[in-house]
Design a protein around this motif. Structure first.
Motif, mmCIF file in Angstrom:
data_model
loop_
_atom_site.group_PDB
_atom_site.id
_atom_site.type_symbol
_atom_site.label_atom_id
_atom_site.label_comp_id
_atom_site.label_asym_id
_atom_site.label_seq_id
_atom_site.Cartn_x
_atom_site.Cartn_y
_atom_site.Cartn_z
ATOM 1 N N ASP A 303 0.694 -0.961 -0.192
ATOM 2 C CA ASP A 303 0.085 0.072 -0.262
ATOM 3 C C ASP A 303 0.959 1.017 -0.175
ATOM 4 O OD1 ASP A 303 -2.247 -1.186 -0.249
ATOM 5 O OD2 ASP A 303 -2.559 -1.642 2.448
ATOM 6 N N PHE A 304 2.479 1.164 -0.281
ATOM 7 C CA PHE A 304 3.436 2.413 0.028
ATOM 8 C C PHE A 304 4.064 2.562 -0.782
ATOM 9 C CE2 PHE A 304 2.240 0.297 3.993
ATOM 10 C CZ PHE A 304 1.492 1.452 4.985
ATOM 11 N N ASP A 305 3.813 3.200 -2.058
ATOM 12 C CA ASP A 305 4.453 4.357 -3.590
ATOM 13 C C ASP A 305 6.162 4.027 -2.768
ATOM 14 O OD1 ASP A 305 2.206 4.403 -4.427
ATOM 15 O OD2 ASP A 305 2.393 6.492 -4.049
ATOM 16 N N GLU A 306 6.446 4.319 -1.596
ATOM 17 C CA GLU A 306 7.875 4.513 -1.339
ATOM 18 C C GLU A 306 8.817 2.753 -0.834
ATOM 19 O OE1 GLU A 306 6.551 7.939 -0.248
ATOM 20 O OE2 GLU A 306 5.527 6.391 0.216
ATOM 21 N N GLU A 307 7.407 1.796 0.088
ATOM 22 C CA GLU A 307 8.284 0.931 0.108
ATOM 23 C C GLU A 307 8.073 -0.069 -1.513
ATOM 24 O OE1 GLU A 307 6.551 -3.296 2.399
ATOM 25 O OE2 GLU A 307 6.780 -1.128 3.473
ATOM 26 N N ASN A 308 7.438 0.195 -2.377
ATOM 27 C CA ASN A 308 7.432 -0.770 -3.548
ATOM 28 C C ASN A 308 8.418 0.286 -4.640
ATOM 29 O OD1 ASN A 308 4.360 -2.181 -3.423
ATOM 30 N ND2 ASN A 308 3.629 -0.011 -3.954
ATOM 31 N N ILE A 309 8.512 1.088 -4.544
ATOM 32 C CA ILE A 309 9.869 2.236 -5.522
ATOM 33 C C ILE A 309 11.116 1.475 -4.243
ATOM 34 C CG2 ILE A 309 10.649 3.826 -5.974
ATOM 35 C CD1 ILE A 309 8.725 5.277 -6.043
ATOM 36 N N MET A 310 11.659 1.214 -3.088
ATOM 37 C CA MET A 310 12.600 0.851 -3.234
ATOM 38 C C MET A 310 12.407 -0.663 -3.309
ATOM 39 S SD MET A 310 14.443 3.096 -1.801
ATOM 40 C CE MET A 310 15.251 2.427 -0.304
ATOM 41 N N LEU A 311 11.798 -1.278 -3.133
ATOM 42 C CA LEU A 311 11.688 -2.719 -2.967
ATOM 43 C C LEU A 311 12.158 -3.875 -4.639
ATOM 44 C CD1 LEU A 311 8.235 -4.256 -1.507
ATOM 45 C CD2 LEU A 311 10.690 -4.693 -0.985
ATOM 46 N N SER A 312 11.692 -2.346 -5.803
ATOM 47 C CA SER A 312 11.874 -2.260 -6.988
ATOM 48 C C SER A 312 13.020 -2.408 -7.158
ATOM 49 C CB SER A 312 11.008 -1.551 -8.110
ATOM 50 O OG SER A 312 9.887 -1.835 -7.958
ATOM 51 N N MET A 313 13.785 -1.121 -6.378
ATOM 52 C CA MET A 313 15.318 -0.851 -7.237
ATOM 53 C C MET A 313 15.805 -1.926 -6.632
ATOM 54 S SD MET A 313 15.089 3.256 -5.809
ATOM 55 C CE MET A 313 16.399 2.986 -5.833
ATOM 56 N N TYR A 314 15.535 -2.695 -5.384
ATOM 57 C CA TYR A 314 16.545 -3.676 -4.530
ATOM 58 C C TYR A 314 16.181 -5.036 -5.509
ATOM 59 C CZ TYR A 314 18.036 -7.520 -1.953
ATOM 60 O OH TYR A 314 18.277 -8.587 -1.255
ATOM 61 N N ALA A 315 15.296 -4.961 -6.215
ATOM 62 C CA ALA A 315 15.146 -6.311 -6.750
ATOM 63 C C ALA A 315 15.780 -6.605 -8.514
ATOM 64 C CB ALA A 315 14.102 -6.663 -7.343
ATOM 65 N N LYS A 316 16.391 -5.041 -9.221
ATOM 66 C CA LYS A 316 16.626 -4.540 -10.034
ATOM 67 C C LYS A 316 18.040 -4.927 -9.976
ATOM 68 C CE LYS A 316 16.566 -2.853 -14.124
ATOM 69 N NZ LYS A 316 15.901 -3.781 -15.636
ATOM 70 N N SER A 317 18.405 -4.654 -8.601
ATOM 71 C CA SER A 317 20.237 -4.808 -8.280
ATOM 72 C C SER A 317 20.375 -5.968 -8.394
ATOM 73 C CB SER A 317 20.556 -3.974 -7.521
ATOM 74 O OG SER A 317 20.114 -4.301 -5.752
ATOM 75 N N ILE A 318 19.381 -6.908 -8.035
ATOM 76 C CA ILE A 318 19.905 -8.429 -7.482
ATOM 77 C C ILE A 318 19.625 -9.474 -8.986
ATOM 78 C CG2 ILE A 318 20.454 -7.848 -5.580
ATOM 79 C CD1 ILE A 318 18.242 -9.557 -5.124
ATOM 80 N N CYS A 319 18.669 -9.220 -9.253
ATOM 81 C CA CYS A 319 18.028 -9.982 -10.034
ATOM 82 C C CYS A 319 18.069 -9.620 -12.155
ATOM 83 C CB CYS A 319 17.269 -11.512 -9.403
ATOM 84 S SG CYS A 319 16.080 -10.143 -9.071
ATOM 85 N N ASP A 320 17.562 -11.161 -12.103
ATOM 86 C CA ASP A 320 17.029 -10.345 -14.029
ATOM 87 C C ASP A 320 15.796 -10.708 -13.962
ATOM 88 O OD1 ASP A 320 17.506 -9.474 -16.824
ATOM 89 O OD2 ASP A 320 17.912 -11.681 -17.495
ATOM 90 N N ALA A 321 14.558 -10.364 -13.046
ATOM 91 C CA ALA A 321 13.427 -11.277 -13.195
ATOM 92 C C ALA A 321 12.486 -9.076 -13.599
ATOM 93 C CB ALA A 321 12.620 -10.856 -11.618
ATOM 94 N N LYS A 322 11.312 -10.259 -14.151
ATOM 95 C CA LYS A 322 10.502 -8.271 -14.412
ATOM 96 C C LYS A 322 9.830 -7.681 -13.292
ATOM 97 C CE LYS A 322 7.016 -7.030 -17.459
ATOM 98 N NZ LYS A 322 7.964 -5.622 -18.665
ATOM 99 N N ILE A 323 9.798 -6.637 -13.087
ATOM 100 C CA ILE A 323 9.785 -5.962 -12.647
ATOM 101 C C ILE A 323 8.146 -5.026 -12.682
ATOM 102 C CG2 ILE A 323 10.469 -4.593 -10.776
ATOM 103 C CD1 ILE A 323 13.497 -5.112 -10.870
ATOM 104 N N ILE A 324 6.781 -5.320 -11.746
ATOM 105 C CA ILE A 324 6.172 -4.522 -11.610
ATOM 106 C C ILE A 324 5.579 -4.037 -10.311
ATOM 107 C CG2 ILE A 324 3.651 -4.506 -12.614
ATOM 108 C CD1 ILE A 324 4.171 -7.305 -14.166
ATOM 109 N N SER A 325 5.640 -2.830 -10.193
ATOM 110 C CA SER A 325 5.321 -1.878 -8.776
ATOM 111 C C SER A 325 3.844 -1.092 -9.436
ATOM 112 C CB SER A 325 6.608 -1.041 -8.698
ATOM 113 O OG SER A 325 7.644 -1.741 -8.738
ATOM 114 N N GLN A 326 3.664 -0.761 -7.896
ATOM 115 C CA GLN A 326 2.301 -0.334 -8.007
ATOM 116 C C GLN A 326 2.642 1.616 -7.590
ATOM 117 O OE1 GLN A 326 -2.500 -1.326 -6.278
ATOM 118 N NE2 GLN A 326 -0.581 -1.204 -4.743
ATOM 119 N N VAL A 327 2.126 2.755 -7.846
ATOM 120 C CA VAL A 327 2.118 3.393 -7.663
ATOM 121 C C VAL A 327 0.857 4.803 -8.047
ATOM 122 C CG1 VAL A 327 3.757 6.214 -8.376
ATOM 123 C CG2 VAL A 327 4.782 4.137 -8.197
ATOM 124 N N HIS A 328 1.218 5.140 -6.721
ATOM 125 C CA HIS A 328 -0.581 5.567 -6.436
ATOM 126 C C HIS A 328 0.014 7.518 -7.239
ATOM 127 C CE1 HIS A 328 -1.864 2.314 -3.866
ATOM 128 N NE2 HIS A 328 -2.903 2.606 -4.952
#
Length: 452
Positions: A303-328
Motif C-alpha cells: 500500500d506504500f509507494d515508497e516501499e514499492n519503489i525501494m523494493l523494485s530498486m533492490y530487485a533490479k540490483s540482484i536479479c534479472d526478473a520482470k519487475i512490476i510496481s504499484q504507484v498511486h
C-alpha cells in the motif's frame, strides 16, 4: 455531454481531468466540501456537496438533463444506489465502480438487473494488466487493439543490440516483422518519429506489432523470451488475489509475501495453489530464502509507494526478473523515469481509461467509433482504435502517402477483413476497417479529425 461524477477521490479526479480535456460539461458530487472545492478550482467544473445517492443532491446536480452518471466513490453500495436513483430520476446511462470481491461473480447479474451501462472493478482491471506484463516479460507495458490481434509494446533499446543505432526505415527488415515504432521517449522528450529517425541505446520505444508476430519479434531482437514460470508478489491485497487466480490459469507459480498472519490464512483459502509466506517483504534474507535471485517476475504491490519503489530498486540490483510496481501518486513520475525500475502501474489511471473509453463510445458519431483508447506515457500520448462505419471524404480509399494529416499523428495499424498489418504509403483505409492511431493531439472523437 452532460456528465455527473460522484466521488472526488484519486480515480474521480483522474476521470474529471480526462473528460474536461475533451470538452464535456462536468458536475462533481462529494460529501467533503474541501474535496469538492479543490476539484472545482483545479478543473473548472461545477460541484455539489452532498450524498450522491440522494435524490435531492442528484437533482441539484442536474441529473434530469445528464447524459451519464459515473459513480466512483469508495463505497460499492453507494455507487450502485447512485446509479439506480440516477436511472430513475434522469434516465441517463450509468457507470459504477465496484471493487468488493464478494460481488465479482455477480457483476453481470447486477449490471443487467439494475440497468447499469458499465461496471468497472479497478482491482480486476489492474490484475489483468499485471498478468499481461508477465505474459510479455520483455515489455515495460503492453496494450491490445483489434480484439487482441494487435499489440503496442513498450521496450527499452539496449546497447549493442540490432536496435541500437537502427534507422526506422530499416526497423521492419532488421526485426523480421511488420513492427512499427510509433513513439520514442528520449531525455524526457516524447517524439512521434519518421522513417529517418535513428534509435539510440536507452531510448524507450513503443512498437506496434501484430500479435501473431510478437514472440518472433522478441526472438529476432534477442530480448528475453523465456516464458515466466514463477512470480513473487509482496503484498497480499485484493489485487494480488485476482492476479493469483489469473496466473494459476496460466500455469504460473506464485509466491505471496504478506505481513498480516490473519490475511495469510485468508489467502491460503482463496488461493490454495499459491505459496503464502507470512513475513516482511522488505527483509532481504526472507526475499533471498524465497528465491528472488531466480524468480521470473517480481511484483511490489504494497500500500506504500515508497516501499514499492525501494523494493523494485533492490530487485533490479540482484536479479534479472520482470519487475512490476504499484504507484498511486503521480508526483513521483519524473523520479521514477530516471530509476529504470521496470514497469510502473497506476491503478487510478487504469480505471479512468476504462471509463473514458466508454464515454468516447457514447459521444462519437455513428460513422466512426473509438473502439479502444489508451493514454500512454503519463497521459502525454493517446493510442486510439477507430472502426470505419461509413465513407469519410478525403480519407477512405485514399493512399496513406497522399493523406494530409495533422502534425504528430501516425497511422500505425489497419485491420482489414480479418487481416491485421502495419500500413505502408500505398495502402488505403476501407469502410469496415479498424484503424489504429497514435497522436499527441488529444480529443479526437472521429476518424476525420486526423485530417489537417
Amino acid at each position: 455531454m452532460q456528465i455527473v461524477i460522484v466521488g472526488c477521490g484519486n480515480v474521480g479526479k483522474t476521470i474529471v481531468e480526462h473528460l474536461c480535456n475533451e470538452g464535456h460539461n462536468i458536475v462533481v458530487i462529494d460529501k467533503k466540501a474541501e474535496v469538492v472545492n479543490n476539484t472545482c478550482e483545479t478543473f473548472d467544473v461545477m460541484g455539489v456537496i452532498g450524498n450522491g445517492a440522494s435524490y435531492t443532491t442528484l437533482m441539484e446536480a442536474g441529473i434530469e438533463n445528464a447524459d451519464l452518471l459515473i459513480a466512483v466513490s469508495h463505497s460499492d453500495e453507494l455507487n450502485l444506489l447512485c446509479c439506480v436513483i440516477a436511472k430513475k430520476a434522469g434516465n441517463c446511462q450509468t457507470i459504477a465502480r465496484i471493487g468488493n470481491p464478494a460481488y465479482n461473480e455477480e457483476m453481470e447479474f447486477i449490471r443487467k438487473e439494475m440497468g447499469i451501462s458499465l461496471i468497472v472493478n479497478p482491482k480486476v482491471a489492474t490484475a489483468h494488466e499485471i498478468s499481461r506484463l508477465i505474459k510479455y516479460p520483455s515489455a515495460l507495458q503492453a496494450y491490445s487493439f483489434a480484439k487482441e490481434r494487435v499489440e503496442i509494446i513498450k521496450i527499452t533499446v539496449k546497447e549493442d543490440t540490432i536496435l541500437d543505432n537502427c534507422c526506422l526505415k530499416e526497423f521492419a527488415a532488421k526485426t523480421g516483422s511488420e513492427a512499427l515504432v510509433c513513439i520514442v521517449e528520449r531525455g524526457g522528450e516524447v517524439i512521434i518519429p519518421d522513417g529517418d529517425f535513428i534509435l539510440q541505446a536507452k531510448d524507450v520505444i513503443s512498437v506496434v506489432v501484430p500479435a501473431s508476430q510478437l514472440m518472433s519479434f522478441f526472438r529476432n531482437i534477442d530480448y528475453k523470451k523465456t516464458r515466466i514460470s514463477d512470480v513473487i508478489v509482496v503484498g497480499g491485497g485484493t489485487t494480488t488475489v485476482y492476479l493469483g487466480k489469473m496466473l494459476d490459469v496460466m500455469g504460473i507459480n506464485i509466491t505471496i509475501i504478506e505481513k498480516n498472519r490473519a490475511r495469510c490464512e485468508e489467502l491460503c483459502e482463496l488461493l490454495p495453489n499459491a505459496c503464502i509466506v507470512c513475513g516482511d517483504g522488505t527483509d532481504k534474507d526472507l526475499l533471498a530464502e524465497e528465491g528472488i535471485e531466480k524468480t521470473g517476475a517480481f511484483v511490489a504491490w504494497t500500500d506504500f509507494d515508497e516501499e514499492n519503489i525501494m523494493l523494485s530498486m533492490y530487485a533490479k540490483s540482484i536479479c534479472d526478473a520482470k519487475i512490476i510496481s504499484q504507484v498511486h501518486r503521480t508526483n513521483y513520475d519524473e523520479l521514477i523515469t530516471t530509476l529504470d525500475v521496470g514497469s510502473i502501474l497506476y491503478p487510478k489511471n487504469i480505471t479512468a481509461e476504462y471509463v473514458v473509453r466508454y464515454v468516447r463510445a457514447m459521444s462519437n458519431t455513428i460513422g466512426s467509433n473509438v473502439e479502444t483508447l489508451y493514454h500512454l506515457i503519463e497521459g502525454k500520448v493517446e493510442a486510439l482504435e477507430f472502426v470505419v462505419r461509413e465513407d469519410v471524404d478525403g480519407l477512405v480509399d485514399v493512399p496513406l502517402a497522399d493523406l494530409k494529416l495533422k502534425e504528430n499523428i501516425i497511422i500505425c495499424g489497419i485491420q482489414h477483413q480479418g487481416r491485421t498489418f502495419t500500413p505502408k504509403g500505398h495502402d488505403v483505409i476501407k469502410k469496415g476497417d479498424s484503424v489504429i492511431i497514435i497522436t499527441t493531439t488529444f480529443g479526437l472523437t472521429k476518424l476525420r479529425d486526423i485530417l489537417a
